[in-house]
Design a protein around this motif. Structure first.
Motif, short mmCIF file in Angstrom:
data_model
loop_
_atom_site.label_atom_id
_atom_site.label_comp_id
_atom_site.label_asym_id
_atom_site.label_seq_id
_atom_site.Cartn_x
_atom_site.Cartn_y
_atom_site.Cartn_z
N VAL A 145 0.85 -1.19 0.00
CA VAL A 145 0.00 0.00 0.00
C VAL A 145 0.89 1.24 0.00
CG1 VAL A 145 -1.91 -1.16 1.19
CG2 VAL A 145 -0.15 0.00 2.54
N TYR A 146 0.27 2.40 -0.21
CA TYR A 146 1.04 3.64 -0.19
C TYR A 146 0.51 4.61 0.87
CZ TYR A 146 -2.75 5.01 -3.47
OH TYR A 146 -3.96 5.22 -4.09
N LYS A 147 1.34 5.61 1.16
CA LYS A 147 0.88 6.76 1.93
C LYS A 147 1.60 7.99 1.39
CE LYS A 147 4.00 7.25 5.92
NZ LYS A 147 4.02 7.52 7.38
N VAL A 148 1.10 9.17 1.74
CA VAL A 148 1.72 10.41 1.31
C VAL A 148 2.34 11.11 2.51
CG1 VAL A 148 0.39 10.81 -0.79
CG2 VAL A 148 -0.54 11.56 1.40
N VAL A 149 3.51 11.69 2.29
CA VAL A 149 4.21 12.44 3.32
C VAL A 149 4.74 13.73 2.69
CG1 VAL A 149 4.88 10.38 4.62
CG2 VAL A 149 6.44 11.30 2.86
N ASN A 150 5.15 14.67 3.53
CA ASN A 150 5.75 15.90 3.04
C ASN A 150 7.13 15.60 2.46
OD1 ASN A 150 7.58 18.48 3.63
ND2 ASN A 150 5.46 19.12 3.30
N LYS A 151 7.38 16.04 1.25
CA LYS A 151 8.64 15.71 0.58
C LYS A 151 9.84 16.40 1.25
CE LYS A 151 10.83 15.65 -3.99
NZ LYS A 151 12.01 16.47 -3.67
N GLU A 152 9.71 17.68 1.52
CA GLU A 152 10.85 18.43 2.05
C GLU A 152 11.26 17.97 3.45
OE1 GLU A 152 12.14 23.08 3.01
OE2 GLU A 152 10.24 22.64 2.00
N SER A 153 10.28 17.80 4.33
CA SER A 153 10.60 17.45 5.72
C SER A 153 11.03 16.00 5.88
CB SER A 153 9.41 17.75 6.64
OG SER A 153 8.29 16.97 6.29
N ASN A 154 10.81 15.18 4.85
CA ASN A 154 11.21 13.77 4.90
C ASN A 154 12.37 13.47 3.97
OD1 ASN A 154 9.11 12.06 6.62
ND2 ASN A 154 7.95 13.66 5.54
N ALA A 155 13.19 14.49 3.70
CA ALA A 155 14.29 14.34 2.74
C ALA A 155 15.23 13.20 3.11
CB ALA A 155 15.06 15.66 2.63
N LYS A 156 15.57 13.07 4.38
CA LYS A 156 16.49 12.01 4.81
C LYS A 156 15.87 10.63 4.62
CE LYS A 156 19.30 14.64 8.08
NZ LYS A 156 19.80 14.73 9.48
N LEU A 157 14.59 10.51 4.96
CA LEU A 157 13.90 9.24 4.75
C LEU A 157 13.87 8.87 3.28
CD1 LEU A 157 12.06 6.87 5.66
CD2 LEU A 157 10.12 8.45 5.40
N LEU A 158 13.63 9.85 2.43
CA LEU A 158 13.48 9.59 1.00
C LEU A 158 14.78 9.16 0.33
CD1 LEU A 158 11.02 12.48 0.01
CD2 LEU A 158 10.49 10.10 0.59
N GLU A 159 15.90 9.37 1.00
CA GLU A 159 17.17 8.86 0.48
C GLU A 159 17.23 7.33 0.59
OE1 GLU A 159 20.25 10.74 2.67
OE2 GLU A 159 19.88 12.74 1.83
N LYS A 160 16.39 6.76 1.47
CA LYS A 160 16.47 5.34 1.78
C LYS A 160 15.32 4.51 1.20
CE LYS A 160 18.51 6.62 6.23
NZ LYS A 160 18.35 6.56 7.71
N VAL A 161 14.30 5.20 0.68
CA VAL A 161 13.12 4.47 0.22
C VAL A 161 12.73 4.87 -1.19
CG1 VAL A 161 12.25 4.34 2.60
CG2 VAL A 161 11.46 6.19 1.10
N PRO A 162 12.08 3.97 -1.92
CA PRO A 162 11.55 4.34 -3.23
C PRO A 162 10.36 5.28 -3.05
CG PRO A 162 10.85 2.12 -2.64
CD PRO A 162 11.81 2.56 -1.58
N TYR A 163 10.29 6.33 -3.86
CA TYR A 163 9.16 7.26 -3.73
C TYR A 163 8.84 7.89 -5.07
CZ TYR A 163 12.29 11.33 -3.92
OH TYR A 163 13.20 12.28 -4.31
N ILE A 164 7.63 8.45 -5.14
CA ILE A 164 7.18 9.18 -6.32
C ILE A 164 6.79 10.58 -5.87
CG2 ILE A 164 5.41 9.34 -8.11
CD1 ILE A 164 5.27 6.29 -8.08
N LYS A 165 7.31 11.60 -6.53
CA LYS A 165 6.97 12.98 -6.20
C LYS A 165 5.54 13.27 -6.64
CE LYS A 165 8.64 17.74 -6.71
NZ LYS A 165 7.33 18.34 -6.99
N TYR A 166 4.78 13.93 -5.77
CA TYR A 166 3.40 14.32 -6.09
C TYR A 166 3.15 15.69 -5.49
CZ TYR A 166 -1.71 14.08 -6.46
OH TYR A 166 -3.03 14.33 -6.76
N LEU A 167 3.10 16.72 -6.35
CA LEU A 167 3.00 18.10 -5.88
C LEU A 167 4.16 18.36 -4.91
CD1 LEU A 167 -0.90 18.29 -5.49
CD2 LEU A 167 0.50 19.09 -7.39
N ASP A 168 3.89 18.83 -3.69
CA ASP A 168 4.97 19.02 -2.72
C ASP A 168 5.06 17.83 -1.76
OD1 ASP A 168 2.52 19.58 -1.52
OD2 ASP A 168 3.32 21.14 -0.22
N LEU A 169 4.47 16.73 -2.16
CA LEU A 169 4.43 15.53 -1.33
C LEU A 169 5.27 14.42 -1.95
CD1 LEU A 169 0.55 15.49 -0.78
CD2 LEU A 169 2.28 16.62 0.64
N ALA A 170 5.40 13.33 -1.23
CA ALA A 170 6.06 12.13 -1.75
C ALA A 170 5.19 10.92 -1.43
CB ALA A 170 7.44 11.96 -1.13
#
Length: 215
Positions: A16-41
Motif C-alpha cells: 500500500v502507499y501513503k503520502v508524506v511531506n517531501k521536504e521534511s522527509n528528505a532524509k527518509l526519501l534517500e532510503k526508500v523508493p518514492y514518487i513525487k506528487y506536488l509538494d508531497l512524496a
C-alpha cells in the motif's frame, strides 16, 4: 514479518502507499523508493496481514534494499499499491460535524451533526483506519467523483498525514485562500505533531480540468 518474504510475488497483494511531506522527509526519501506528487512524496508500505497490534505498527516500510532484492522497479510498486490501497484500507468521507461527534463519542451530538452536515460544505476524507488516510487523495477517480457529487471545484486542506478536509468552492462565495494558508501553517505549527504534518499548502481541484494543484 516482511523480512520473511524474499520475492515480490508473495507480497504484491499487501503493498500500500501513503503520502508524506517531501521536504521534511528528505532524509527518509534517500532510503526508500518514492514518487513525487506536488509538494508531497508517495512512499510504500507492506500491510502486515492478520496483525493485531496498533494500526501504525501493522505497516512495514519498503526501502530501497527491499526492491533491489525483489528485482522490481517503482512503477511495479505503484501499480500494486494503487490496486491494493483502496481495497485494503478503504475510504471514509463524512461531514465535519459528524467527524467531531465521532471523535468525542457523543450520541446526542451525532444526531444533530447528521442533520447539520447537509448544510455545511465541509467534509473529512480518510481511510477506514483513520491512519495514513490522507493517501485517499490518490485513489483513482475519487477526486473527480467528489467534484461530480458536489457539482463544484473544491479545496483540500491537509489536516495531517491521516486525513484531509474538503471545502466546496461555491459560486458567489469567495474563499479567502490567503487566510486558509495562514491557518494551515498555524495549526501545523501549534496543534499537529511534527511527524504527522502533511503540508503547509492549500490544494485546489478543478472539476473541468480534473487536476489537483497547489492553490
Amino acid at each position: 514479518m516482511l523480512m520473511e518474504y524474499n520475492n515480490f510475488i508473495e507480497v504484491k497483494d499487501y503493498v500500500v502507499y501513503k503520502v508524506v511531506n517531501k521536504e521534511s522527509n528528505a532524509k527518509l526519501l534517500e532510503k526508500v523508493p518514492y514518487i513525487k506528487y506536488l509538494d508531497l512524496a508517495i512512499i510504500f508500505y507492506f500491510k502486515v496481514p492478520g496483525c493485531a497490534e496498533e494500526k501504525s505498527k501493522k505497516m512495514v516500510l519498503i526501502d530501497n534494499a527491499r526492491i533491489v532484492e525483489w528485482g522490481i522497479d517503482i512503477e511495479e510498486l505503484m501499480n500494486a499499491a494503487s490496486k491494493n490501497t483502496p481495497k485494503i484500507l478503504g475510504l471514509k468521507i463524512q461531514g465535519i460535524l459528524s467527524t467531531i461527534a465521532e471523535y468525542i463519542d457523543c450520541n446526542d451530538f451525532c444526531e444533530i451533526a447528521e442533520l447539520e452536515d447537509s448544510h455545511i460544505p465541509l467534509y473529512v476524507a480518510t481511510n477506514e483506519d483513520s491512519c495514513f488516510g490522507a493517501s485517499v487523495i490518490l485513489y483513482e477517480n475519487l477526486l473527480y467523483a467528489i467534484s461530480a457529487k458536489l457539482k463544484s471545484d473544491f479545496y483540500i486542506i491537509p489536516c495531517s498525514i491521516h486525513e484531509v478536509i474538503i471545502v466546496k468552492a461555491m459560486s458567489g462565495c469567495e474563499i479567502d485562500t490567503e487566510y486558509l494558508k495562514e491557518l494551515i501553517i498555524h495549526v501545523n505549527n501549534t496543534e499537529v505533531p511534527e511527524s504527522d504534518v502533511l503540508s503547509n499548502s492549500l490544494y485546489y481541484y478543478s472539476k473541468d480540468n480534473k487536476i489537483l494543484s497547489i492553490a
